[in-house]
Enzyme design. Structure first.
Site, PDB file in Angstrom:
ATOM      1  N   THR A  93      10.440  22.466  -1.019  1.00  0.00           N
ATOM      2  CA  THR A  93       9.419  23.375  -0.504  1.00  0.00           C
ATOM      3  C   THR A  93       8.495  22.697   0.518  1.00  0.00           C
ATOM      4  OG1 THR A  93       9.540  24.668  -2.534  1.00  0.00           O
ATOM      5  CG2 THR A  93       7.590  24.991  -1.164  1.00  0.00           C
ATOM      6  N   GLU A  96       5.581  25.314   9.733  1.00  0.00           N
ATOM      7  CA  GLU A  96       4.414  24.970  10.543  1.00  0.00           C
ATOM      8  C   GLU A  96       4.839  24.543  11.943  1.00  0.00           C
ATOM      9  OE1 GLU A  96       0.418  24.042   8.732  1.00  0.00           O
ATOM     10  OE2 GLU A  96       1.718  22.410   8.035  1.00  0.00           O
ATOM     11  N   HIS A 137       9.056  30.361  -1.681  1.00  0.00           N
ATOM     12  CA  HIS A 137      10.361  29.730  -1.504  1.00  0.00           C
ATOM     13  C   HIS A 137      11.296  30.438  -2.480  1.00  0.00           C
ATOM     14  CE1 HIS A 137      12.569  25.655  -0.766  1.00  0.00           C
ATOM     15  NE2 HIS A 137      13.356  26.695  -0.558  1.00  0.00           N
TER      16      HIS A 137
END
Length: 125
Positions: free
Chosen positions: A34, A42, A68
């Site tokens: 994750t 990002e 996730h």
């Protein structure tokens, strides 16, 4: 150029051993960790707006909501897409979606960033 909703970016990755939960310390299974999914997401947000910021400006992450949903094994290709959905002054809100090469939804969420003057930001350290 100005920042406006609709700006998009996609990042295509292949899950490497270095990206697994085992390697990043977020679990004990050999699938996309994750923290790495978040890092790739990002990166997609940065890429979506980098050419629309004024000289000397950058954006910094301030808030994340990430689900996730499905595992991605080593060797799986995953496309992470970021779309700018809201601009509120310096605040930018992105919708995130990650889908693997089989069409399975791997992750979804939102990332908020704030536009800052790079020099001023760094001078506060």
């Amino acid at each position: 150029m100005t920042l406006a909703p609709g700006l998009r970016s996609e990042v295509l990755i292949m899950v490497e051993r270095e990206d697994t939960a085992i390697r990043v310390g977020s679990g004990d299974v050999p699938v996309l960790g994750t923290p790495r999914l978040l890092s790739f997401a990002e990166g997609a947000t940065v890429k979506a707006v980098q050419h629309y910021l004024a000289p000397g400006q950058t954006s910094v992450g301030t808030k994340v909501h990430l689900e996730h949903i499905a595992p991605s094994p080593v060797g799986m290709h995953v496309e992470i897409a970021a779309e700018l959905t809201e601009v509120d002054g310096r605040r930018l809100v992105f919708s995130i979606m990650a889908v693997d090469k089989r069409g399975v939804l791997v992750g979804t969420g939102t990332i908020e960033r704030v536009v800052v003057d790079r020099e001023r930001f760094l001078s506060r350290l």
